[in-house]
Design an enzyme around this catalytic site. Structure first.
Site, short mmCIF file in Angstrom:
data_model
loop_
_atom_site.label_atom_id
_atom_site.label_comp_id
_atom_site.label_asym_id
_atom_site.label_seq_id
_atom_site.Cartn_x
_atom_site.Cartn_y
_atom_site.Cartn_z
N CYS A 1 -13.54 18.16 11.81
CA CYS A 1 -14.03 19.04 12.54
C CYS A 1 -14.32 20.30 12.11
CB CYS A 1 -13.17 19.10 13.94
SG CYS A 1 -13.72 20.55 15.23
N CYS B 1 -8.07 19.34 12.20
CA CYS B 1 -8.76 18.02 12.15
C CYS B 1 -9.51 17.89 11.15
CB CYS B 1 -9.00 17.71 13.54
SG CYS B 1 -7.90 17.85 14.86
N CYS C 1 -19.95 22.21 28.52
CA CYS C 1 -18.79 22.11 27.30
C CYS C 1 -18.29 23.44 26.99
CB CYS C 1 -19.20 21.28 26.16
SG CYS C 1 -17.98 21.10 24.86
N GLU D 1 -19.35 29.71 21.55
CA GLU D 1 -20.23 28.68 21.81
C GLU D 1 -20.14 28.20 22.99
OE1 GLU D 1 -22.35 28.98 17.26
OE2 GLU D 1 -22.01 26.78 18.53
N CYS E 1 -9.86 27.38 16.01
CA CYS E 1 -8.76 26.65 16.20
C CYS E 1 -7.77 26.46 15.34
CB CYS E 1 -9.38 25.10 16.41
SG CYS E 1 -8.39 23.68 17.17
N CYS F 1 -20.87 17.78 19.36
CA CYS F 1 -19.23 17.75 19.31
C CYS F 1 -18.86 17.99 17.71
CB CYS F 1 -18.63 16.22 19.45
SG CYS F 1 -19.18 15.71 20.92
N1 SAH Z 1 -9.05 20.36 20.73
C1 SAH Z 1 -9.52 19.50 21.72
C2 SAH Z 1 -10.86 20.13 22.31
C3 SAH Z 1 -11.93 19.66 21.40
S1 SAH Z 1 -12.70 18.40 21.94
C4 SAH Z 1 -9.26 18.23 21.20
O1 SAH Z 1 -9.17 17.84 20.00
O2 SAH Z 1 -9.65 17.00 21.99
C5 SAH Z 1 -14.06 18.07 20.77
C6 SAH Z 1 -14.12 16.54 20.67
O3 SAH Z 1 -15.22 16.49 19.59
C7 SAH Z 1 -12.81 16.10 20.14
O4 SAH Z 1 -12.61 14.79 20.60
C8 SAH Z 1 -13.03 16.08 18.67
O5 SAH Z 1 -12.16 15.33 18.02
C9 SAH Z 1 -14.58 15.87 18.40
N2 SAH Z 1 -15.10 16.12 17.12
C10 SAH Z 1 -14.57 17.12 16.58
N3 SAH Z 1 -15.42 17.12 15.35
C11 SAH Z 1 -16.37 16.40 15.33
C12 SAH Z 1 -17.30 15.73 14.89
N4 SAH Z 1 -17.81 16.32 13.64
N5 SAH Z 1 -18.13 14.87 15.35
C13 SAH Z 1 -17.90 14.29 16.27
N6 SAH Z 1 -16.95 14.62 17.22
C14 SAH Z 1 -16.16 15.49 16.95
#
Ligand code: SAH
Length: 358
Positions: free
Chosen positions: A120, A117, A106, A93, A113, A336
């Protein structure tokens, strides 16, 4: 028959080598870059400033193969989400967020992945593979064409699915193309790589690119961060911040953007804010608070607006530039952490989760 070379996989340097090896002049690279990325032409026959003979040879040995949009959704707030078909098994996406005449794309870097985390939803999908450079820059190619006449793509953030620094070479090739004047010509301030903190790759990135860097911090101490971002056990906060300082060293106005997801009752107290403030005091930084975006089967909750305000006030008082990311596109699951695509999980993570729930 040998496979055709997809020219979308090559940055300027790669194309120069490609043409030199064909016995052609290296300047063909800039001509072809312009056709592909600025004019959106994928048919060699139409590249009229190349000789007829060269065009015919290119048809034989090369192709310009872009990902295919399977569907497009538009949010009430103008955010677009495209689902792109890659190889019959996997989909990714890509999201475009318009804002006052500019707009941010984006982009995803992997199918799923490999990091886990906890907050996420991409992590829940498991991992399949790295995207090729063609599949990463292809997202920009496709978006520019889909938006033509409707909106202006001015920024790219590598904040979609996946960890870009675990797909290092293809990410770097794509960054080069985003910033090359013969391709997309975006300034370094407008191209951002977001990482969960792959420390050795951050040092390597500093050598080969001057893209902006965002770091997913999410917690002000190792105990909590290791829980939320398990990669922290390998690369703890002190090492991460050293790598951040190194990345911006010598460049006066450069800052690292620290992303911090606001999880109610988990990392959003005043103590956490003070701890964060102390942590960042000697790192050139901006803080970007991200209100948590929920997804199915999560126990986390978004911090209240008042908790976010209180947290912000502490950081601002310490002189830290602090912004709160506006939630965009959540009506179409484009916010995000909500990107899932379709991942043929090779880690069996989905299976394990399902079994654990039985
Ligand atoms: N792997 C990279 C790129 C992903 S960026 C990284 O971790 O930075 C996506 C961003 O959205 C990251 O800062 C991630 O931590 C954040 N993110 C992930 N899940 C989320 C959620 N459920 N709500 C808000 N932000 C989230």
């Amino acid at each position: 028959m040998t496979q055709k070379q997809n020219l979308l996989n090559l940055d300027r340097e790669g194309l120069e080598t490609f043409f030199t090896e064909m016995g052609e002049q290296p300047f063909r690279a800039t001509q072809v870059l312009k056709w592909i990325h600025q004019m959106g032409v994928s048919d060699f026959e139409l590249m009229t400033n190349l000789s007829k003979a060269l065009r015919l040879r290119l048809v034989e040995v090369a192709e310009v193969c872009v990902p295919e949009i399977v569907y497009e959704e538009k949010s009430e707030d103008g955010t677009y989400k495209w689902v792109l078909e890659l190889d019959g098994q996997n989909r990714i996406e890509t999201v475009f967020i318009p804002e006052n005449g500019r707009g941010t794309l984006c982009v995803s870097s992997q199918v799923g992945c490999a990091l886990e985390c906890t907050f996420c939803s991409t992590a829940q999908q498991g991992f399949n593979r790295n995207l090729s450079a063609a599949e990463i820059i292809g997202q920009v190619w496709v978006a520019v064409r889909a938006l033509e006449g409707k909106a202006n793509l001015s920024n790219v953030v590598m904040m979609g699915m996946g960890e870009p620094l675990l797909n290092f070479n293809n990410t770097v090739t794509s960054l080069h193309l985003m910033m090359d004047d013969f391709a997309y010509g975006l300034a370094k301030r407008r191209v951002t790589v977001s990482t969960s903190g792959v420390v050795p790759a951050m040092y390597r990135l500093a050598e080969v690119s001057d893209a902006s860097l965002a770091v997913s911090l999410h917690a002000p101490n190792d105990e909590l961060r290791s829980e939320l971002v398990p990669l922290n056990k390998k690369y703890p906060i002190a090492e991460l911040l050293e790598a951040c300082k190194h990345y911006v060293k010598g460049e006066k106005r450069r800052k690292i953007t620290f992303e911090y997801v606001m999880l109610s009752g988990i990392n959003d107290s005043l103590e956490h804010a003070h701890e964060l403030k102390r942590l960042l005091v000697d790192v050139p930084s901006k803080v970007n608070l991200i209100p948590f975006n929920p997804f199915p089967n999560t126990n986390y909750k978004r911090s209240s607006n008042s908790a976010i305000h209180r947290f912000t006030a502490v950081l601002k008082e310490a002189g830290l530039v602090t912004t709160t990311r506006k939630t965009r596109g959540d009506d179409i699951d484009a916010a995000c952490g909500q990107l899932v695509g379709k991942v043929e999980d090779r880690t069996k993570r989905q299976l394990k989760r399902q079994q654990a729930q039985l």
